[in-house]
Scaffold this motif. Structure first.
Motif, PDB file in Angstrom:
ATOM      1  N   ALA A   9       0.832  -1.201   0.000  1.00  0.00           N
ATOM      2  CA  ALA A   9       0.000   0.000   0.000  1.00  0.00           C
ATOM      3  C   ALA A   9       0.866   1.250   0.000  1.00  0.00           C
ATOM      4  N   GLY A  10       0.505   2.211  -0.857  1.00  0.00           N
ATOM      5  CA  GLY A  10       1.257   3.460  -0.930  1.00  0.00           C
ATOM      6  C   GLY A  10       2.609   3.331  -1.596  1.00  0.00           C
ATOM      7  N   SER A  11       2.841   2.232  -2.306  1.00  0.00           N
ATOM      8  CA  SER A  11       4.137   1.985  -2.927  1.00  0.00           C
ATOM      9  C   SER A  11       4.411   2.970  -4.066  1.00  0.00           C
ATOM     10  N   MET A  12       5.662   3.389  -4.171  1.00  0.00           N
ATOM     11  CA  MET A  12       6.097   4.227  -5.282  1.00  0.00           C
ATOM     12  C   MET A  12       6.636   3.396  -6.438  1.00  0.00           C
ATOM     13  N   LEU A  13       6.690   2.073  -6.270  1.00  0.00           N
ATOM     14  CA  LEU A  13       7.326   1.215  -7.262  1.00  0.00           C
ATOM     15  C   LEU A  13       6.707   1.328  -8.654  1.00  0.00           C
ATOM     16  N   PRO A  14       5.369   1.371  -8.804  1.00  0.00           N
ATOM     17  CA  PRO A  14       4.819   1.530 -10.160  1.00  0.00           C
ATOM     18  C   PRO A  14       5.290   2.807 -10.852  1.00  0.00           C
ATOM     19  N   ASP A  15       5.361   3.912 -10.116  1.00  0.00           N
ATOM     20  CA  ASP A  15       5.854   5.152 -10.713  1.00  0.00           C
ATOM     21  C   ASP A  15       7.337   5.059 -11.052  1.00  0.00           C
ATOM     22  N   VAL A  16       8.116   4.413 -10.181  1.00  0.00           N
ATOM     23  CA  VAL A  16       9.541   4.228 -10.462  1.00  0.00           C
ATOM     24  C   VAL A  16       9.720   3.418 -11.742  1.00  0.00           C
ATOM     25  N   GLU A  17       8.930   2.351 -11.888  1.00  0.00           N
ATOM     26  CA  GLU A  17       9.041   1.519 -13.087  1.00  0.00           C
ATOM     27  C   GLU A  17       8.670   2.299 -14.342  1.00  0.00           C
ATOM     28  N   GLU A  18       7.669   3.183 -14.236  1.00  0.00           N
ATOM     29  CA  GLU A  18       7.298   3.981 -15.406  1.00  0.00           C
ATOM     30  C   GLU A  18       8.409   4.959 -15.767  1.00  0.00           C
ATOM     31  N   CYS A  19       9.064   5.537 -14.749  1.00  0.00           N
ATOM     32  CA  CYS A  19      10.202   6.436 -15.022  1.00  0.00           C
ATOM     33  C   CYS A  19      11.335   5.675 -15.698  1.00  0.00           C
ATOM     34  N   LEU A  20      11.628   4.474 -15.197  1.00  0.00           N
ATOM     35  CA  LEU A  20      12.724   3.698 -15.774  1.00  0.00           C
ATOM     36  C   LEU A  20      12.404   3.249 -17.194  1.00  0.00           C
ATOM     37  N   SER A  21      11.123   3.163 -17.549  1.00  0.00           N
ATOM     38  CA  SER A  21      10.742   2.678 -18.882  1.00  0.00           C
ATOM     39  C   SER A  21      11.180   3.615 -19.996  1.00  0.00           C
ATOM     40  N   VAL A  22      11.326   4.898 -19.712  1.00  0.00           N
ATOM     41  CA  VAL A  22      11.761   5.842 -20.748  1.00  0.00           C
ATOM     42  C   VAL A  22      13.252   6.154 -20.654  1.00  0.00           C
ATOM     43  N   LEU A  23      13.895   5.718 -19.597  1.00  0.00           N
ATOM     44  CA  LEU A  23      15.333   5.917 -19.465  1.00  0.00           C
ATOM     45  C   LEU A  23      16.071   4.822 -20.234  1.00  0.00           C
ATOM     46  N   PRO A  24      17.337   5.015 -20.554  1.00  0.00           N
ATOM     47  CA  PRO A  24      18.076   3.987 -21.296  1.00  0.00           C
ATOM     48  C   PRO A  24      18.061   2.658 -20.540  1.00  0.00           C
ATOM     49  N   PRO A  25      18.125   1.538 -21.240  1.00  0.00           N
ATOM     50  CA  PRO A  25      18.172   0.233 -20.552  1.00  0.00           C
ATOM     51  C   PRO A  25      19.433   0.115 -19.697  1.00  0.00           C
ATOM     52  N   SER A  26      19.398  -0.835 -18.775  1.00  0.00           N
ATOM     53  CA  SER A  26      20.489  -0.942 -17.799  1.00  0.00           C
ATOM     54  C   SER A  26      21.845  -1.163 -18.449  1.00  0.00           C
ATOM     55  N   ALA A  27      21.878  -1.767 -19.646  1.00  0.00           N
ATOM     56  CA  ALA A  27      23.153  -2.007 -20.320  1.00  0.00           C
ATOM     57  C   ALA A  27      23.762  -0.723 -20.858  1.00  0.00           C
ATOM     58  N   GLN A  28      22.941   0.334 -20.997  1.00  0.00           N
ATOM     59  CA  GLN A  28      23.421   1.575 -21.606  1.00  0.00           C
ATOM     60  C   GLN A  28      23.484   2.739 -20.621  1.00  0.00           C
ATOM     61  N   ARG A  29      23.306   2.456 -19.337  1.00  0.00           N
ATOM     62  CA  ARG A  29      23.358   3.512 -18.339  1.00  0.00           C
ATOM     63  C   ARG A  29      24.093   3.010 -17.108  1.00  0.00           C
ATOM     64  N   GLN A  30      24.492   3.934 -16.256  1.00  0.00           N
ATOM     65  CA  GLN A  30      25.077   3.596 -14.965  1.00  0.00           C
ATOM     66  C   GLN A  30      24.008   3.808 -13.904  1.00  0.00           C
ATOM     67  N   THR A  31      23.788   2.812 -13.062  1.00  0.00           N
ATOM     68  CA  THR A  31      22.715   2.867 -12.067  1.00  0.00           C
ATOM     69  C   THR A  31      23.319   2.889 -10.675  1.00  0.00           C
ATOM     70  N   LEU A  32      22.872   3.843  -9.868  1.00  0.00           N
ATOM     71  CA  LEU A  32      23.388   4.020  -8.509  1.00  0.00           C
ATOM     72  C   LEU A  32      22.216   3.988  -7.535  1.00  0.00           C
ATOM     73  N   LEU A  33      22.300   3.159  -6.512  1.00  0.00           N
ATOM     74  CA  LEU A  33      21.273   3.074  -5.471  1.00  0.00           C
ATOM     75  C   LEU A  33      21.910   3.416  -4.130  1.00  0.00           C
ATOM     76  N   PHE A  34      21.254   4.320  -3.391  1.00  0.00           N
ATOM     77  CA  PHE A  34      21.763   4.702  -2.070  1.00  0.00           C
ATOM     78  C   PHE A  34      20.629   4.654  -1.060  1.00  0.00           C
ATOM     79  N   THR A  35      20.947   4.190   0.146  1.00  0.00           N
ATOM     80  CA  THR A  35      19.933   4.056   1.182  1.00  0.00           C
ATOM     81  C   THR A  35      20.597   3.944   2.542  1.00  0.00           C
ATOM     82  N   ALA A  36      19.839   4.293   3.576  1.00  0.00           N
ATOM     83  CA  ALA A  36      20.325   4.102   4.944  1.00  0.00           C
ATOM     84  C   ALA A  36      19.995   2.717   5.468  1.00  0.00           C
TER      85      ALA A  36
END
Length: 501
Positions: free
Chosen positions: A234-261
């Motif tokens: 409930a209240g997940s942002m994951l669907p919106d994140v997936e839609e944003c990633l859909s228009v960005l270059p595929p993972s093979a053509q971009r550098q992906t950085l994840l940061f979290t506490a």
């Protein structure tokens, strides 16, 4: 100087005799001319090469200096202009997460960075992004997704400050602002887009290809507070994140950085995903995410309170001599509770402001700035203020309501005791909160201590000084909210427009 090697016993009498003669001659001479024996001492060290070498071995002090010279941003491969910008911000030495991640990001590796709040994660990805951008400053170079508007604004300010010697064009794409202006800004191909997933997904759905085509060539994508962005339910942002990633270059053509506490299973699972051909495996840097989830300089305390008397206990806690001058954040679980507390505390003559999702975006920004500038001593907030916000002078965090998730507790109390400073947190615990508190203590691997004032009974003060007055002011605050008045007694402008007054 070290002593010379031992001399055979057969030579000892001769040496002793020679030494006594030298000392005798030295006492007899009154001429200022240096005696010959003075020139023999260095000759002795030259004969014994080992002594001379030992004399040149670095001392502990010089070794520490050498280590300090290596513990710099320049030693990580950061360009001089960025080092100068960081020094202008009084940032001279990299933190653990920065030392671990910056070189790998500069190498082009995908990265998962986990480190407790206040450890400098924004610098860890902003610096290498800016360095790589400066080498080829064309189009939308990086997209940063983050869960809250306030954190997005803070990241924007960090990028602007670090890149001040250059002509970086960053933009903010968050809710609460005009979509048309944001669409125009996106169409002008800024260098860095800092966005909340919901608003960027809105643009992808409605603003047209001319607006979003620049996103298709982004080279770096950052998910900041990745645990929150990737959580399902409930209240997940994951669907919106997936839609944003859909228009960005595929993972093979971009550098992906994840940061979290908090490195959650959802975040850690990304490391196990199949890698594109020719791409190195994901670099994972976790610093103090488990053993030291809570800073060692943070004091954790609790107060047992009846559910119906939380407000009087809070008022007494805020007015104790030890807390009367402190900068304080009070966290609530619900927007309605935060709104009521803001009205109530203002009626009780506290300098208070609020931060929650029911406020207009302009007011949210203004209230946060008031608190940062110490115009308000107390900030009443929901968990929109728990992630990433850097407010260095917060001395006390109060959990008016126990968070339902232990990780939310970590993020809340992380607003104090940042960057090595001391801090204190007090949690008001009701009879239904015991299991939640036990889960929190297990997660942070530490126990809360009972809050006490020396020589004073907190319960006695509540009964004597607070029950009646707080009860009256609470009824007044509830009436203000029902009548549509803002905290402080002014009528809401929206109400005025609706009624024509």
């Amino acid at each position: 100087m070290s002593s010379p090697p031992p001399v055979p016993d057969s030579e000892q009498p001769e040496i002793n005799k020679t030494t006594s003669v030298i000392k005798s001659n030295k006492r007899k001479r009154s001429s200022p001319t240096p005696p010959k024996v003075a020139t023999q001492t260095p000759a002795l060290s030259r004969v014994h090469a080992g002594v001379g070498i030992a004399a040149n071995v670095p001392t502990p002090q010089s070794t520490a200096a050498d280590l300090a010279s290596r513990d710099t941003f320049a030693s990580l491969g950061v360009h001089p202009w960025l080092v100068s910008s960081l020094m202008a911000m009084a940032i001279t030495r990299p933190s653990k997460i920065q030392r671990g991640c910056i070189p790998k990001i500069l190498e082009g590796r995908d990265c998962i960075g986990g480190s407790r709040t206040g450890s400098g994660k924004t610098i860890a990805f902003a610096v290498p992004i800016l360095q790589k951008w400066a080498e080829d400053p064309t189009g939308i170079f990086a997209v940063v997704l983050t869960p809250t508007r306030e954190l997005a604004l803070q990241i924007l300010e960090q990028f602007k400050a670090i890149s001040s010697p250059q002509s970086l064009k960053p933009i903010l794409v968050t809710g609460g602002a005009d979509m048309r202006e944001q669409a125009l800004a996106l169409s002008r191909r800024p260098h860095v887009v800092i966005a909340t997933p919901g608003r960027l997904a809105d643009h992808i759905r409605t603003s047209g290809e001319d607006t979003i085509c620049g996103l298709r060539r982004a080279r770096i994508v950052v998910l900041d507070e990745a645990d929150r962005l990737l959580t399902s339910g409930a209240g997940s942002m994951l669907p919106d994140v997936e839609e944003c990633l859909s228009v960005l270059p595929p993972s093979a053509q971009r550098q992906t950085l994840l940061f979290t506490a908090t490195v959650t299973p959802e975040v850690r699972a990304l490391k196990a995903l199949p890698r594109p051909p020719g791409r190195a495996e994901v670099f994972v840097c976790e610093v103090d995410t488990e053993q030291l989830a809570i800073p060692p300089t943070l004091s954790q305390k609790y107060i047992l309170t009846p559910m119906t008397h939380r407000e009087p206990f809070l008022h007494v806690l805020l007015t104790t001599p030890a807390n009367i001058a402190k900068s304080i954040i009070i966290f609530c679980n619900r927007t309605a509770t935060a709104n009521l507390l803001a009205h109530l505390l203002r009626l009780l003559d506290h300098r208070v402001t609020a931060l929650h999702s029911a406020l207009p975006q302009r007011q949210r920004i203004d209230n946060l700035e008031r608190f940062r500038a110490s115009a308000a001593r107390i900030l009443v907030a929901t968990d929109v203020a728990s992630r990433g916000l850097d407010i260095p002078e917060v001395a006390l965090v109060i959990n008016f309501e126990v968070p339902r998730d232990a990780d939310d507790y970590i993020h809340r109390v992380g607003r104090t005791a940042r960057a090595g400073r001391t801090g204190e947190t007090v949690t008001l615990i009701g009879q239904r909160d015991v299991q939640l508190v036990l889960a929190i203590e297990e997660r942070v691997r530490g126990k809360m201590e009972e809050y006490k004032e020396e020589g004073v009974s907190l319960e006695g003060r509540v009964v004597r000084d607070a029950l009646k007055v707080v009860g009256e002011k609470k009824r007044e605050a509830m009436l203000e909210i029902e009548e549509g008045r803002a905290a402080g007694g002014k009528r809401d402008r929206k109400i005025k427009r609706k009624t024509g007054s």
